[in-house]
Structure formats: C-alpha cells, structure tokens
Scaffold this active site. Structure first.
Site: not given
Ligand code: ADP
Ligand code: TRP
Length: 326
Positions: A110, A194, A197
């Site tokens: 980040k 990956k 959001k």
């Molecule tokens: P983001 O990265 O979209 O902000 P979050 O950090 O809120 O998502 O993640 C919520 C859950 O979803 C976590 O357990 C995270 O590991 C999983 N997750 C998010 N993006 C992925 C991805 N591309 N592949 C697998 N798991 C994911």
C-alpha cells in the site's frame, strides 16, 4: 473448534473474496462454532466516507447472507458493535515489535502504491492494522481462520503476538492456524494481478448485468489471433476464473478448445460471463429477498453482536487479569 473470519466493508465484494474467504467460511459453518464479522474498524484505514462505510457494511451483510452464511449456524456481526477489539489491540500492541509490522507485505504494497505521497498520507491505523486483526482473532479463542493467501502473513503476525503475550504474561491466548485453500489462494483480477477492491480490477459477486458483462469482456488478453493454438491456456485469466464458476467438464473442454486454436477470446469471455451469471443465480434471488427485508438483517447483526460480545468480554477480562489491569 472455533472458526473466525472478517471481511472489510471497503467496496463491493468480489470473486476473490468469495472463493478465498466467504465460500470456505460458509462451508466451515457446521464444523464448529463459527464467528464471522464485518471488519468496519479495519475499513477506516482506507475509506474515509461515513455514508459509504454504512452502505458497504450493509452490502457485506447482504452479500454474505445471500451466498449462504446462515445466522442460525454462525455468529455474524459488525466489528464496531464489539468495541473490545480495540481495547485488546492496545494490550497486544505493547508486545508487538515494530519490525514485525514494518515487514508486512500488505502495508509495504500500500505504501508503494501511494508513491511520493506515502510519507505524508500513510496513517498509523494502516501500520497497526495487523495488531487489530490479531485482537479480532485472539478475542474469540479462534482455532481456524479461513482467508486468502494475502492474509497469511497477518496470521503469522497474530501467532507471533499470541506466543509473545503468553510468554510474558502466562498462557492467555489460543494460537490460531490459517486455513488457505491452494486452488483459490489468489484469484486473479481483470488485469491478472490479485483481484482486490483496492486495485479496481474486480468482478463483483452482485451487480448490474450489463456492467458486469462489460467488466468480464474487459479482461486483459494477449494479442494472438483466434486461429492460433494457445498451449499456455491454463495461464489464461478467463480460464482460471472459469474453473471456479463452471462445471469441471465445461472448463476443461473450453481450455482444450483454446489450446487447439480456432477459438477466440471473445467467445471465451462470453462463456465465462454465462457461467458466472448462472453460478450466482440462486444467490441473486436470495439477495433481493434480503434487501427487501432490512429489519431482519438488522436483527441478525444485533443479536450476533450480543452473542459475540459476551465471549469478547470474557477473553478481554482474562487478558487484563493476566497483565495486572484488573
Ligand atoms: P480486498 O483485497 O478486495 O480489499 P479484503 O482484504 O477485504 O479484500 O479480503 C477479504 C478476504 O478475501 C480475505 O480473507 C482475503 O484473503 C480474501 N481475498 C481477497 N482477495 C482475494 C483474492 N484475489 N484471492 C483470494 N482471496 C482473496
Ligand atoms: N485483514 C482482513 C482482510 O483484509 C480482514 C480481517 C480483519 C480479518 N480482521 C480479520 C480476516 C480477522 C480474518 C480474521 O482481508
């Protein structure tokens, strides 16, 4: 066995969230006591719009319940309704080495994405994020934490913090294990990175059909023509996503057609869209029903918070006793 996971209300939930965390969590509901929460405190590290946070929090509740989270089989609530998380985070922060947080990839990524502005705009919450996450997990004596691979390091930090606290103040916390499924550890986004959001490369689980179709048709592909055989079809983003949402035979035969040549990327993406749309058809209906019944959703979250809080208060009292704060 206690199972716990959290999802931030920081944008529309997407296929990465679904396959990486939500589906495993839903499938684990019957294997023990399940604690699932909306990590709205965490979302403050990246989102500063109160109305949006409110809306996303409701969306996470609707999305998760529509996809199969069953409030009769788990405890589901909003993190800010159990403020014990922040108090425990302070206790834990005093046993957390700075170096441990400085090494966290998520924080470093980040920071790197912010470029030259980073020094002035990075907030302490973002840096301390893994400590709050450790508090979330340790507060419920969690044994198993279903997450995507991006959260593996945060789980290691949680384990380190729990072990250090236990050494300094006596056996207080259960040391948790991550539960990461290899086949969905990292779901790729539209650009092949990956899906996240924060990267703007997501395929949301729910939303307007036309907009979603356009997003899927926008998945990045190489410039090879339709006729050309594609021996590396397994690396194709659309194929990787298709494997998640299509019946296995269909995914396999589509991959074979791509490998053989004479099958274009446009058709591939159309296939992906159809499979994806079908995969979530029942959930879409269920989501519309839930959205029409906001009182029910509020009650679920309120009752969930009451149950979670009773557990959280006990663990916090135990931790305070251990370090002489009673
Ligand atoms: P983001 O990265 O979209 O902000 P979050 O950090 O809120 O998502 O993640 C919520 C859950 O979803 C976590 O357990 C995270 O590991 C999983 N997750 C998010 N993006 C992925 C991805 N591309 N592949 C697998 N798991 C994911
Ligand atoms: N940090 C997680 C993420 O960004 C969300 C989260 C917060 C979480 N607290 C948690 C996940 C506790 C598992 C357990 O994805």
């Amino acid at each position: 066995m206690r199972i716990l996971t959290g999802i931030q209300p920081s944008g529309a939930l997407h296929l990465g969230n679904y396959f990486g965390a939500m589906l495993p969590a839903i499938q684990l509901q019957d294997e023990g006591e399940a604690y699932y929460f909306i990590a709205n405190y965490h979302s403050m590290t990246s989102l500063t719009d109160a109305a949006l946070r409110r809306q996303y929090s409701r969306d996470v509740a609707l999305d998760f319940m529509a996809c199969g989270l069953d409030p009769k089989r788990c405890i589901f609530w909003k993190q800010s309704d159990t403020p014990e998380h922040t108090e425990l985070a302070w206790l834990l922060s005093t046993v957390t080495p700075m170096g441990l947080l400085e090494r966290c990839h998520s924080y470093k990524d980040k920071l790197a994405r912010m470029g030259d502005d980073a020094a002035g705009s990075v907030n302490h919450g973002l840096f301390a994020y893994p400590v709050l996450m450790a508090a979330d997990i340790l507060l419920y004596d969690s044994n198993v934490v279903p997450v995507g691979r991006d959260q593996k390091q945060h789980l290691e930090v949680t384990r380190d913090i729990a072990i250090k606290f236990n050494i300094l103040y006596g056996e207080t916390f259960v040391v948790p294990e991550p539960r990461i499924r290899d086949e969905v550890a990292v779901v790729p986004g539209l650009d092949g990175e990956k899906m996240s959001k924060s990267y703007g490369n997501t395929i949301p689980i729910f939303g307007d059909e036309k907009i979603l179709k356009k997003r899927i048709m926008g998945i990045a592909m190489d410039s090879r023509g339709m006729e050309e055989p594609k021996p590396d079809a397994d690396k194709n983003i659309a194929i990787q996503l298709l494997r998640l949402v299509a019946p296995p035979e269909l995914a396999r035969s589509t991959e074979d057609r791509l490998r053989a040549g004479g099958f274009g990327y446009g058709d591939l993406k159309k296939q992906l869209f159809e499979s994806y749309w079908n995969y979530f058809a029942a959930a879409r209906t269920r989501r519309a029903e839930l959205a029409a019944n906001p009182d029910y959703v509020d009650t679920v979250l309120r009752e969930g918070a009451e149950r979670a809080r009773a557990v959280a208060q006990k663990t916090l009292a135990r931790a305070k006793r251990a370090c002489g704060l009673d």
